[in-house]
Design a protein around this motif. Structure first.
Motif, PDB file in Angstrom:
ATOM      1  N   ASN A  77       5.683  -4.264 -15.322  1.00 56.98           N
ATOM      2  CA  ASN A  77       6.664  -4.718 -14.332  1.00 56.98           C
ATOM      3  C   ASN A  77       6.208  -5.979 -13.602  1.00 56.98           C
ATOM      4  OD1 ASN A  77       9.179  -2.827 -13.791  1.00 56.98           O
ATOM      5  ND2 ASN A  77       7.501  -1.544 -14.519  1.00 56.98           N
ATOM      6  N   LEU A  78       4.921  -6.131 -13.380  1.00 60.34           N
ATOM      7  CA  LEU A  78       4.417  -7.378 -12.823  1.00 60.34           C
ATOM      8  C   LEU A  78       4.678  -8.538 -13.781  1.00 60.34           C
ATOM      9  CD1 LEU A  78       1.005  -6.308 -11.225  1.00 60.34           C
ATOM     10  CD2 LEU A  78       3.164  -6.784 -10.060  1.00 60.34           C
ATOM     11  N   ALA A  79       4.535  -8.273 -15.068  1.00 56.47           N
ATOM     12  CA  ALA A  79       4.784  -9.302 -16.072  1.00 56.47           C
ATOM     13  C   ALA A  79       6.247  -9.739 -16.070  1.00 56.47           C
ATOM     14  CB  ALA A  79       4.398  -8.786 -17.454  1.00 56.47           C
ATOM     15  N   LYS A  80       7.138  -8.851 -15.647  1.00 58.39           N
ATOM     16  CA  LYS A  80       8.562  -9.177 -15.576  1.00 58.39           C
ATOM     17  C   LYS A  80       8.924  -9.929 -14.299  1.00 58.39           C
ATOM     18  CE  LYS A  80       9.999  -5.171 -18.314  1.00 58.39           C
ATOM     19  NZ  LYS A  80      10.704  -3.868 -18.300  1.00 58.39           N
ATOM     20  N   GLY A  81       7.974 -10.052 -13.406  1.00 58.13           N
ATOM     21  CA  GLY A  81       8.211 -10.800 -12.182  1.00 58.13           C
ATOM     22  C   GLY A  81       8.434  -9.968 -10.945  1.00 58.13           C
ATOM     23  N   PHE A  82       8.351  -8.646 -11.050  1.00 60.23           N
ATOM     24  CA  PHE A  82       8.540  -7.771  -9.897  1.00 60.23           C
ATOM     25  C   PHE A  82       7.208  -7.614  -9.165  1.00 60.23           C
ATOM     26  CE2 PHE A  82      11.510  -6.141 -13.228  1.00 60.23           C
ATOM     27  CZ  PHE A  82      12.612  -6.797 -12.722  1.00 60.23           C
ATOM     28  N   ARG A  83       7.242  -7.689  -7.831  1.00 65.70           N
ATOM     29  CA  ARG A  83       5.993  -7.774  -7.094  1.00 65.70           C
ATOM     30  C   ARG A  83       5.726  -6.601  -6.169  1.00 65.70           C
ATOM     31  NH1 ARG A  83       7.897 -12.994  -7.468  1.00 65.70           N
ATOM     32  NH2 ARG A  83       9.100 -12.887  -5.549  1.00 65.70           N
ATOM     33  N   ARG A  84       6.767  -5.849  -5.768  1.00 69.83           N
ATOM     34  CA  ARG A  84       6.564  -4.774  -4.779  1.00 69.83           C
ATOM     35  C   ARG A  84       6.875  -3.445  -5.458  1.00 69.83           C
ATOM     36  NH1 ARG A  84       9.346  -6.218   0.770  1.00 69.83           N
ATOM     37  NH2 ARG A  84      11.181  -5.497  -0.392  1.00 69.83           N
ATOM     38  N   LEU A  85       5.844  -2.793  -5.963  1.00 69.76           N
ATOM     39  CA  LEU A  85       6.006  -1.641  -6.845  1.00 69.76           C
ATOM     40  C   LEU A  85       5.424  -0.373  -6.238  1.00 69.76           C
ATOM     41  CD1 LEU A  85       4.908  -3.404 -10.167  1.00 69.76           C
ATOM     42  CD2 LEU A  85       7.197  -3.322  -9.147  1.00 69.76           C
ATOM     43  N   VAL A 216       1.236  -2.837  -4.592  1.00 66.29           N
ATOM     44  CA  VAL A 216       1.403  -1.555  -5.279  1.00 66.29           C
ATOM     45  C   VAL A 216       1.125  -0.444  -4.278  1.00 66.29           C
ATOM     46  CG1 VAL A 216       0.661  -0.054  -7.163  1.00 66.29           C
ATOM     47  CG2 VAL A 216       0.706  -2.543  -7.494  1.00 66.29           C
ATOM     48  N   GLY A 217       2.142   0.377  -4.013  1.00 63.35           N
ATOM     49  CA  GLY A 217       1.992   1.520  -3.134  1.00 63.35           C
ATOM     50  C   GLY A 217       1.920   2.804  -3.935  1.00 63.35           C
ATOM     51  N   VAL A 218       1.013   3.682  -3.561  1.00 60.50           N
ATOM     52  CA  VAL A 218       0.807   4.945  -4.273  1.00 60.50           C
ATOM     53  C   VAL A 218       1.039   6.095  -3.310  1.00 60.50           C
ATOM     54  CG1 VAL A 218      -0.796   6.285  -5.680  1.00 60.50           C
ATOM     55  CG2 VAL A 218      -0.928   3.796  -5.697  1.00 60.50           C
ATOM     56  N   SER A 219       1.849   7.073  -3.724  1.00 61.81           N
ATOM     57  CA  SER A 219       2.146   8.203  -2.849  1.00 61.81           C
ATOM     58  C   SER A 219       2.570   9.415  -3.667  1.00 61.81           C
ATOM     59  CB  SER A 219       3.263   7.834  -1.862  1.00 61.81           C
ATOM     60  OG  SER A 219       3.574   8.935  -1.028  1.00 61.81           O
ATOM     61  N   ALA A 220       2.395  10.586  -3.087  1.00 64.94           N
ATOM     62  CA  ALA A 220       2.875  11.819  -3.714  1.00 64.94           C
ATOM     63  C   ALA A 220       4.362  12.012  -3.456  1.00 64.94           C
ATOM     64  CB  ALA A 220       2.083  13.019  -3.202  1.00 64.94           C
ATOM     65  N   THR A 221       4.879  11.372  -2.414  1.00 66.32           N
ATOM     66  CA  THR A 221       6.303  11.519  -2.094  1.00 66.32           C
ATOM     67  C   THR A 221       6.801  10.274  -1.392  1.00 66.32           C
ATOM     68  OG1 THR A 221       7.906  12.718  -0.724  1.00 66.32           O
ATOM     69  CG2 THR A 221       5.619  12.793  -0.005  1.00 66.32           C
ATOM     70  N   PHE A 222       7.747   9.575  -2.017  1.00 61.52           N
ATOM     71  CA  PHE A 222       8.323   8.386  -1.411  1.00 61.52           C
ATOM     72  C   PHE A 222       9.551   8.772  -0.598  1.00 61.52           C
ATOM     73  CE2 PHE A 222       5.668   6.052  -4.379  1.00 61.52           C
ATOM     74  CZ  PHE A 222       5.311   4.947  -3.620  1.00 61.52           C
ATOM     75  N   SER A 223       9.316   9.483   0.498  1.00 62.39           N
ATOM     76  CA  SER A 223      10.397   9.856   1.401  1.00 62.39           C
ATOM     77  C   SER A 223       9.830   9.959   2.806  1.00 62.39           C
ATOM     78  CB  SER A 223      11.017  11.202   0.997  1.00 62.39           C
ATOM     79  OG  SER A 223      10.062  12.241   1.090  1.00 62.39           O
ATOM     80  N   ARG A 224      10.710   9.729   3.818  1.00 71.66           N
ATOM     81  CA  ARG A 224      10.307   9.812   5.216  1.00 71.66           C
ATOM     82  C   ARG A 224      11.288  10.684   5.966  1.00 71.66           C
ATOM     83  NH1 ARG A 224       6.840   5.673   7.437  1.00 71.66           N
ATOM     84  NH2 ARG A 224       7.852   6.051   9.428  1.00 71.66           N
ATOM     85  N   SER A 225      10.779  11.499   6.881  1.00 72.41           N
ATOM     86  CA  SER A 225      11.636  12.397   7.656  1.00 72.41           C
ATOM     87  C   SER A 225      12.388  11.665   8.755  1.00 72.41           C
ATOM     88  CB  SER A 225      10.785  13.514   8.287  1.00 72.41           C
ATOM     89  OG  SER A 225       9.777  12.965   9.114  1.00 72.41           O
ATOM     90  N   ILE A 234       9.065  -1.441  -0.687  1.00 70.22           N
ATOM     91  CA  ILE A 234       8.922  -1.109  -2.107  1.00 70.22           C
ATOM     92  C   ILE A 234      10.260  -1.310  -2.800  1.00 70.22           C
ATOM     93  CG2 ILE A 234       8.416   0.716  -3.787  1.00 70.22           C
ATOM     94  CD1 ILE A 234       5.944  -0.106  -2.313  1.00 70.22           C
ATOM     95  N   ASP A 235      10.265  -2.114  -3.849  1.00 70.53           N
ATOM     96  CA  ASP A 235      11.514  -2.401  -4.561  1.00 70.53           C
ATOM     97  C   ASP A 235      11.759  -1.463  -5.735  1.00 70.53           C
ATOM     98  OD1 ASP A 235      12.057  -4.598  -2.896  1.00 70.53           O
ATOM     99  OD2 ASP A 235      10.758  -5.884  -4.103  1.00 70.53           O
ATOM    100  N   HIS A 236      10.696  -1.100  -6.443  1.00 68.45           N
ATOM    101  CA  HIS A 236      10.865  -0.295  -7.659  1.00 68.45           C
ATOM    102  C   HIS A 236       9.761   0.759  -7.770  1.00 68.45           C
ATOM    103  CE1 HIS A 236      13.733  -3.318  -8.906  1.00 68.45           C
ATOM    104  NE2 HIS A 236      12.808  -4.242  -8.768  1.00 68.45           N
ATOM    105  N   ILE A 237      10.167   2.007  -8.001  1.00 73.52           N
ATOM    106  CA  ILE A 237       9.218   3.061  -8.377  1.00 73.52           C
ATOM    107  C   ILE A 237       9.082   2.989  -9.891  1.00 73.52           C
ATOM    108  CG2 ILE A 237       8.637   5.509  -8.264  1.00 73.52           C
ATOM    109  CD1 ILE A 237       8.956   4.224  -5.539  1.00 73.52           C
ATOM    110  N   VAL A 238       7.930   2.574 -10.369  1.00 72.05           N
ATOM    111  CA  VAL A 238       7.798   2.273 -11.799  1.00 72.05           C
ATOM    112  C   VAL A 238       7.204   3.431 -12.591  1.00 72.05           C
ATOM    113  CG1 VAL A 238       7.650  -0.193 -11.388  1.00 72.05           C
ATOM    114  CG2 VAL A 238       5.542   1.165 -11.448  1.00 72.05           C
ATOM    115  N   TYR A 239       6.706   4.458 -11.878  1.00 71.27           N
ATOM    116  CA  TYR A 239       6.148   5.610 -12.597  1.00 71.27           C
ATOM    117  C   TYR A 239       6.208   6.821 -11.691  1.00 71.27           C
ATOM    118  CZ  TYR A 239       3.096   8.287 -15.710  1.00 71.27           C
ATOM    119  OH  TYR A 239       2.600   9.231 -16.570  1.00 71.27           O
ATOM    120  N   HIS A 240       6.520   7.975 -12.276  1.00 71.02           N
ATOM    121  CA  HIS A 240       6.607   9.217 -11.510  1.00 71.02           C
ATOM    122  C   HIS A 240       5.984  10.357 -12.299  1.00 71.02           C
ATOM    123  CE1 HIS A 240       7.995  12.486  -9.050  1.00 71.02           C
ATOM    124  NE2 HIS A 240       8.783  12.949 -10.005  1.00 71.02           N
TER     125      HIS A 240
END
Length: 254
Positions: A77-85, A216-225, A234-240
């Motif tokens: 995804n970085l190779a495609k030009g996306f920077r906030r993953l 690159v942000g890493v988390s077990a859950t991309f959600s906030r209460s 973060i623009d794209h979640i590239v792996y789950h």
């Protein structure tokens, strides 16, 4: 339902719901400023936790297939030009191992941009990341920015407490032109004002910002209460990798 053991910890089965923003397609003639990130992908390594060695003979952890997949997803995804993953990885998946190995795999976008910043919000996370990175890269200069520990801002890799690095003028010694990568542990906190201040410093606060630095942000859950959108950072979640999938993967490798 009986609890399941993962890496020696008892956990109850959890159903994870995740909204994934798929990276939009890029037309064949479009400019691809990050084409140098596209990896040469070889066969996956075996997923035992046995050790291999670096070219200099120092020990390294042999990645499991899903860990290698997550790194490859970021590089592609970085190779495609996306920077906030973002990487969505269940607890017990080895997030520190993954983002530590990612540091070496992300090439420098310019001759001077070779440094990496790792951000976390708790002391134990900062110490854990620094310890692992120092063991993985014994020839690199690794420094910690936390409380009374002041990093120079010029180390190969700096591991920082977000509260400390945003205190006073401590952030100013970090030259954005010299950084190829900003990593955020437990990135579901990334929409907080302290994190957004750091992202702004590195020209990563806007989706289409003109910057060579990757986030690159890493988390077990991309959600906030509190309802704050993580899309501000973060623009794209590239792996789950969910906890259910991890149970199967680790169970079949034992």
């Amino acid at each position: 339902m009986r609890p399941t053991l993962i890496l020696g910890h008892r956990v109850s089965p959890v159903t994870t719901v995740l909204r994934i923003n798929r990276a939009p397609a890029i037309s064949p003639g479009a400019r691809r400023p990050w084409q140098h990130f596209l990896p040469s992908i070889g066969p996956f390594k075996g997923y035992s936790s046995s050790r291999s060695t670096h070219h200099d003979g120092t020990p390294s952890i042999q990645l499991r297939p899903y860990q290698e997949e997550s790194i490859t997803s970021v590089l592609t995804n970085l190779a495609k030009g996306f920077r906030r993953l973002g990487l969505s990885l269940a607890t017990g998946s080895g997030k520190t191992v993954i983002f530590s190995h990612l540091i070496e795999r992300v090439p420098a976008p310019t001759r001077d941009a070779t440094q990496t910043l790792v951000l976390a919000h708790r002391r134990e996370l900062v110490e854990q990341a620094a310890r692992h990175i120092e063991n993985l890269y014994p020839s690199k200069r690794v420094e910690v920015e936390m409380a009374h520990q002041h990093a120079s801002g010029t180390a190969d890799i700096t591991v920082a407490s977000v509260q400390s690095i945003t205190s006073g003028d401590r952030l100013e010694k970090y030259d954005p032109a010299r950084f190829k990568l900003v990593l955020v542990d437990e990135a579901h906190h990334i929409a907080a004002p302290t994190y957004l201040g750091v992202l702004k410093h590195f020209n990563l606060s806007e989706k289409n910002a003109d910057t060579h630095t990757a986030l690159v942000g890493v988390s077990a859950t991309f959600s906030r209460s509190d309802g704050i959108s993580l899309g501000t950072a973060i623009d794209h979640i590239v792996y789950h990798k969910s906890v259910h999938t991890l149970i199967v993967v680790l169970g079949t490798s034992c």
